[in-house]
Design a protein around this motif. Sequence first.
Motif, PDB file in Angstrom:
ATOM      1  N   UNK A 278      -8.816   2.579   4.719  1.00 25.16           N
ATOM      2  CA  UNK A 278      -9.828   2.088   3.703  1.00 25.16           C
ATOM      3  C   UNK A 278      -8.599   1.448   2.819  1.00 25.16           C
ATOM      4  N   UNK A 279      -8.806   0.392   2.215  1.00 24.77           N
ATOM      5  CA  UNK A 279      -7.579  -0.025   1.375  1.00 24.77           C
ATOM      6  C   UNK A 279      -8.007  -0.209   0.023  1.00 24.77           C
ATOM      7  N   UNK A 280      -7.148   0.161  -1.102  1.00 23.21           N
ATOM      8  CA  UNK A 280      -7.666   0.021  -2.480  1.00 23.21           C
ATOM      9  C   UNK A 280      -6.690  -0.729  -2.906  1.00 23.21           C
ATOM     10  N   UNK A 281      -7.419  -1.833  -3.820  1.00 24.83           N
ATOM     11  CA  UNK A 281      -6.530  -2.790  -4.480  1.00 24.83           C
ATOM     12  C   UNK A 281      -5.989  -2.445  -5.819  1.00 24.83           C
ATOM     13  N   UNK A 282      -4.962  -2.271  -5.805  1.00 25.32           N
ATOM     14  CA  UNK A 282      -3.808  -1.995  -7.029  1.00 25.32           C
ATOM     15  C   UNK A 282      -3.448  -3.236  -7.616  1.00 25.32           C
ATOM     16  N   UNK A 283      -2.768  -2.990  -8.964  1.00 26.04           N
ATOM     17  CA  UNK A 283      -2.335  -4.016  -9.634  1.00 26.04           C
ATOM     18  C   UNK A 283      -1.385  -5.093  -8.982  1.00 26.04           C
TER      19      UNK A 283
END
Length: 412
Positions: free
Chosen positions: A218-223
């Motif tokens: 799972x990837x979470x898009x951060x700033x």
Amino acid sequence: MITRNTGVLVCGGGPAGMMLGLLLARAGIEVTVLEKHGDFLRDFRGDTVHPSTVRLMDELGLGEGFRALPQSRLGNLSFPASDGSVIAFADFGMLPAPYDYVAMVPQWDLLAFLAKAAGDEPGFSLHMNTEATALVRDGEKVVGVRYRTADGEEGEIRAELTVGCDGRHSTLRRAAGLVPEEFRVPFDVWWFRLPKWESDAGVPAGIVPVARGSEALISLTREDFYQVAYFTAKGSDARLRAEGIERFRERVARLRPDFAGRVEHLRSMDEVFVLDVKLNRLERWHLDGLLLIGDAAHAMSPAGGVGINLAVQDAVAAAAILAEPLRRHSVTPADLAAVQRRRQRPTVIVQAFQRMLQRVVFEPLFAGTFSGPPRTLLLLSRLVPRLRAIPARFVGFGPRPEHAPAFARRRP
């Protein structure tokens, strides 16, 4: 041996501890928080702040400052389908604005923000580099803790009430002889970061799951980076580390070909951090003079990212129920039991959901038989998109969301 006194002693400066300290200080109660580390800077602590907590910030008059913290916004939760596509399961955008997203906020920024707000209240004190090492008792009653600082100072702090917010490996829980019921968890999580490129500027914030064979990511898009979780069968950490960084890069690139050009930024396995996932809860959260909340009372799976928010809601309920008895200096075991009654059912419900998710997704995944989420669920999600608001509400607010008590509310 140095001996100090306070009204309420909170051990653990995580989200539950800092929120409880802030709320009790606003109730006019002397409160001391002990945090064993010298700062809040630790990688891959939970960073998801759900709509229930964002709303709480507004009720406390802290919403403007909270929204100024570095953050990205997640609009949905999705499941991977067997054909490689991604199906939206929970759409937070269907919730009433302005609480229609999950904020991804570095936890160290959130904790520093809460510490600053609490520090503005008379009667609040925060002691960093100070670890609770044992309980102090007067007969059967807990009356404080022994502590040790990073420079070797040892002493006692005595309090009317001691609250353990010291996490899933709670020292106070162990010292109290309280043993949680453990539920089987089939996976651990490896966290790491990959860089974002200029070409990613238009990529919306979101959670992107991928599952192939017996692996999931799972990837979470951060700033300015991707926060990535690789799910592996529990207990396989040593074996996978022994394979080395090159093999791990191959695993990631196979699951996410679009990351193939970025995995070289993982220079060694030292940049991959394992989370030993636990799912448990105490049958009893308290002794006379001692209350446990948050992960110390119930460790949550990372599924849904609900751990922080349940811990914060524990703190709100505890402050609302205990503020008046604390003002009267008359907290009883019955008052502590009332906190558990208030928060136990939401905990049981959320953990039941997480255990169901394990049976439906993770156990088949690691057995090599996972073919995607239940077809009925996918069909309903595709044909009736508005149904996505139901899991969004459940994940975003939980079974029993708490509101800030009147004594803690402030105008912005």
